[in-house]
Design a protein around this motif. Structure first.
Motif, PDB file in Angstrom:
ATOM      1  N   GLY A 174      54.678  70.460 -16.167  1.00  0.00           N
ATOM      2  CA  GLY A 174      53.288  70.198 -16.524  1.00  0.00           C
ATOM      3  C   GLY A 174      53.163  69.211 -17.664  1.00  0.00           C
ATOM      4  N   THR A 175      54.225  69.067 -18.467  1.00  0.00           N
ATOM      5  CA  THR A 175      54.240  68.078 -19.543  1.00  0.00           C
ATOM      6  C   THR A 175      55.396  67.109 -19.343  1.00  0.00           C
ATOM      7  OG1 THR A 175      53.173  69.565 -21.125  1.00  0.00           O
ATOM      8  CG2 THR A 175      54.406  67.719 -22.040  1.00  0.00           C
ATOM      9  N   GLN A 176      56.625  67.614 -19.428  1.00  0.00           N
ATOM     10  CA  GLN A 176      57.787  66.759 -19.214  1.00  0.00           C
ATOM     11  C   GLN A 176      58.125  66.597 -17.734  1.00  0.00           C
ATOM     12  OE1 GLN A 176      59.901  69.122 -22.508  1.00  0.00           O
ATOM     13  NE2 GLN A 176      61.078  67.224 -22.431  1.00  0.00           N
ATOM     14  N   ASN A 177      57.685  67.548 -16.926  1.00  0.00           N
ATOM     15  CA  ASN A 177      57.964  67.502 -15.484  1.00  0.00           C
ATOM     16  C   ASN A 177      56.671  67.618 -14.690  1.00  0.00           C
ATOM     17  OD1 ASN A 177      60.662  69.219 -16.564  1.00  0.00           O
ATOM     18  ND2 ASN A 177      61.053  67.541 -15.153  1.00  0.00           N
ATOM     19  N   ASP A 178      56.622  66.922 -13.542  1.00  0.00           N
ATOM     20  CA  ASP A 178      55.452  66.992 -12.670  1.00  0.00           C
ATOM     21  C   ASP A 178      55.736  67.871 -11.462  1.00  0.00           C
ATOM     22  OD1 ASP A 178      57.080  65.427 -11.027  1.00  0.00           O
ATOM     23  OD2 ASP A 178      55.990  63.565 -11.416  1.00  0.00           O
ATOM     24  N   GLN A 179      54.790  67.929 -10.526  1.00  0.00           N
ATOM     25  CA  GLN A 179      54.933  68.784  -9.355  1.00  0.00           C
ATOM     26  C   GLN A 179      56.163  68.426  -8.533  1.00  0.00           C
ATOM     27  OE1 GLN A 179      52.462  71.385  -8.303  1.00  0.00           O
ATOM     28  NE2 GLN A 179      54.373  71.950  -7.301  1.00  0.00           N
ATOM     29  N   LYS A 180      56.429  67.142  -8.378  1.00  0.00           N
ATOM     30  CA  LYS A 180      57.597  66.712  -7.599  1.00  0.00           C
ATOM     31  C   LYS A 180      58.890  67.219  -8.240  1.00  0.00           C
ATOM     32  CE  LYS A 180      59.899  62.528  -5.811  1.00  0.00           C
ATOM     33  NZ  LYS A 180      61.156  62.701  -6.553  1.00  0.00           N
ATOM     34  N   ASP A 181      58.997  67.086  -9.559  1.00  0.00           N
ATOM     35  CA  ASP A 181      60.178  67.593 -10.260  1.00  0.00           C
ATOM     36  C   ASP A 181      60.326  69.096 -10.052  1.00  0.00           C
ATOM     37  OD1 ASP A 181      60.649  65.047 -11.350  1.00  0.00           O
ATOM     38  OD2 ASP A 181      59.449  65.475 -13.137  1.00  0.00           O
ATOM     39  N   ALA A 182      59.216  69.792 -10.181  1.00  0.00           N
ATOM     40  CA  ALA A 182      59.247  71.247 -10.037  1.00  0.00           C
ATOM     41  C   ALA A 182      59.664  71.647  -8.632  1.00  0.00           C
ATOM     42  CB  ALA A 182      57.874  71.827 -10.365  1.00  0.00           C
ATOM     43  N   ASP A 183      59.147  70.952  -7.636  1.00  0.00           N
ATOM     44  CA  ASP A 183      59.529  71.243  -6.250  1.00  0.00           C
ATOM     45  C   ASP A 183      61.034  71.082  -6.052  1.00  0.00           C
ATOM     46  OD1 ASP A 183      56.875  71.690  -5.706  1.00  0.00           O
ATOM     47  OD2 ASP A 183      56.585  69.886  -4.506  1.00  0.00           O
ATOM     48  N   GLU A 184      61.595  70.026  -6.634  1.00  0.00           N
ATOM     49  CA  GLU A 184      63.029  69.785  -6.511  1.00  0.00           C
ATOM     50  C   GLU A 184      63.828  70.890  -7.194  1.00  0.00           C
ATOM     51  OE1 GLU A 184      63.604  65.936  -8.172  1.00  0.00           O
ATOM     52  OE2 GLU A 184      63.064  64.857  -6.328  1.00  0.00           O
ATOM     53  N   GLN A 185      63.368  71.310  -8.379  1.00  0.00           N
ATOM     54  CA  GLN A 185      64.082  72.359  -9.101  1.00  0.00           C
ATOM     55  C   GLN A 185      63.993  73.691  -8.376  1.00  0.00           C
ATOM     56  OE1 GLN A 185      63.683  72.737 -13.330  1.00  0.00           O
ATOM     57  NE2 GLN A 185      63.451  70.541 -13.677  1.00  0.00           N
ATOM     58  N   MET A 186      62.817  74.016  -7.847  1.00  0.00           N
ATOM     59  CA  MET A 186      62.667  75.266  -7.098  1.00  0.00           C
ATOM     60  C   MET A 186      63.591  75.274  -5.880  1.00  0.00           C
ATOM     61  SD  MET A 186      60.454  77.636  -8.193  1.00  0.00           S
ATOM     62  CE  MET A 186      59.783  78.469  -6.758  1.00  0.00           C
ATOM     63  N   ALA A 187      63.598  74.174  -5.150  1.00  0.00           N
ATOM     64  CA  ALA A 187      64.436  74.106  -3.948  1.00  0.00           C
ATOM     65  C   ALA A 187      65.905  74.246  -4.295  1.00  0.00           C
ATOM     66  CB  ALA A 187      64.184  72.783  -3.220  1.00  0.00           C
ATOM     67  N   TYR A 188      66.342  73.546  -5.339  1.00  0.00           N
ATOM     68  CA  TYR A 188      67.745  73.610  -5.727  1.00  0.00           C
ATOM     69  C   TYR A 188      68.105  75.019  -6.207  1.00  0.00           C
ATOM     70  CZ  TYR A 188      72.183  72.654  -7.983  1.00  0.00           C
ATOM     71  OH  TYR A 188      73.508  72.696  -8.335  1.00  0.00           O
ATOM     72  N   ALA A 189      67.244  75.604  -7.045  1.00  0.00           N
ATOM     73  CA  ALA A 189      67.529  76.936  -7.575  1.00  0.00           C
ATOM     74  C   ALA A 189      67.672  77.960  -6.460  1.00  0.00           C
ATOM     75  CB  ALA A 189      66.419  77.355  -8.543  1.00  0.00           C
ATOM     76  N   LEU A 190      66.730  77.978  -5.529  1.00  0.00           N
ATOM     77  CA  LEU A 190      66.792  78.941  -4.434  1.00  0.00           C
ATOM     78  C   LEU A 190      68.023  78.705  -3.563  1.00  0.00           C
ATOM     79  CD1 LEU A 190      63.022  79.101  -3.417  1.00  0.00           C
ATOM     80  CD2 LEU A 190      64.330  80.835  -4.651  1.00  0.00           C
TER      81      LEU A 190
END
Length: 350
Positions: free
Chosen positions: A24-40
């Protein structure tokens, strides 16, 4: 990926918990989507957020992280059951959140509903109190004389804690949350909540997340011993000491876009000469044994007796990959001996 029991909840959570406060500040939705996918994909099934995020907390950033997670949940409704979702209600003192008011029963009810709406989910697995109503010895207030305990009205705080538990129970019965935990609290806080829950047959505290790292290990041994014997999951946050254990802030360095380039609500209290020297020493240990300073710090945190799951955060996917890989390491006795020698030199560097 390895898993541990989350207190007495019956939930199995990954030894790695994905922290999201930069979304939301350093990361946007695209970054978050990538992190969620990788984490799972890596078997991480534990995600931590808070109503106050993203950081640094501002009126504009309030709720942004939960909103980003909610957007992912909306687009991936069939994957919600794959992970344990933890969020937190902010404590008092933040003017743009409930006018700076303390946590009480009404705040619990309204904040749970607001978080559920932002997260676009029907339930929160673990709902945590971000910090207690009384001042606790966290955020550089652990030095003698920084705060006092004898002038605290114990009975008043206990009564408010009971009110909070009763509101938590209402949310549990409504199916809005499943378990509750603490953050930035103390041994007394844990045990008073346990006492009240047993006395009044109310939900029992499942976990506590506190800052814990090679630079800030004040919870060892007393609070962690208490967690072990009371079946309260211990969840370290900031295992890299806000990134400083990576070495990227050495000697005043401020990489562009890094967390320390943003204004901090509590100031850069971790930035001390002693901490700088300690980081250099740990980097030497890591180099000696063929690993990065990040790998050393995270692997060390993971192997501390009593740790349930370590909360990590990253602003890039490559950082996240390095962080997750560190939990596959097993530190030898020789490495631990070298770490201990540095720790004895710098037991409380900030």
């Amino acid at each position: 990926m390895k898993y541990s029991k989350l207190g007495r909840t019956g939930l199995d959570v990954s030894r790695v918990c994905l922290g999201t406060m930069t979304w939301g500040t350093q990361n946007d939705q695209k970054d978050a989507d990538e992190q969620m996918a990788y984490a799972l994909d890596q078997g991480i099934n534990f995600i931590d957020t808070a109503e106050m995020y993203s950081v640094p907390p501002t009126p504009e950033s309030y709720g942004k992280t939960e909103t980003i997670i909610g957007d992912w949940n909306r687009r991936n409704p069939n994957r919600r059951e794959e992970y344990v979702l933890a969020s937190k209600i902010a404590g008092g003192g933040v003017k743009h959140i409930r006018n700076g008011g303390e946590i009480d029963g009404e705040a619990i009810i309204s904040s749970v509903d607001a978080s559920l709406a932002r997260l676009q989910t029907d339930y929160i697995d673990l709902y945590q109190l971000h910090w207690p109503n009384r001042t606790s010895p966290h955020f550089a207030k652990h030095w003698p004389g920084k705060i006092t305990f004898s002038d605290v009205d114990r009975d008043a705080h206990s009564a408010k804690m009971l009110e909070i538990l009763q509101a938590i129970e209402e949310c549990v019965k409504a199916g809005k949350i499943r378990h509750f935990g603490l953050s930035d609290d103390t041994t007394w806080g844990i045990n008073e909540y346990i006492r009240l829950s047993e006395q009044h047959d109310l939900p029992r505290v499942a976990s506590i997340q506190n800052e814990f790292s090679l630079l800030h290990a004040k919870d060892w041994p007393y609070l962690i011993e208490n967690c072990v014997h009371e079946d309260v999951a211990y969840l370290p946050w900031s295992p890299l000491a806000a990134g400083s254990l990576s070495g990227k802030y050495l000697d005043g360095a401020r990489p562009e876009g890094s967390r320390w380039t943003y204004s901090q609500r509590q100031g850069l209290f971790r930035d001390t000469e002693q901490a700088n020297a300690a980081v250099k020493a740990y980097m030497d240990v890591a180099a000696k044994h063929g690993m990065s300073a990040v790998e050393l710090a995270l692997a060390w945190c993971d192997q501390v007796d009593g740790v349930t799951s370590t909360i990590i955060g990253a602003t890039t996917l490559s950082q996240l990959q390095e962080d997750v890989d560190a939990f596959e390491l097993s530190l030898s006795d020789e490495v631990l001996k070298d770490v201990a020698e540095v720790f004895r030199q710098y037991p409380v560097p900030f």
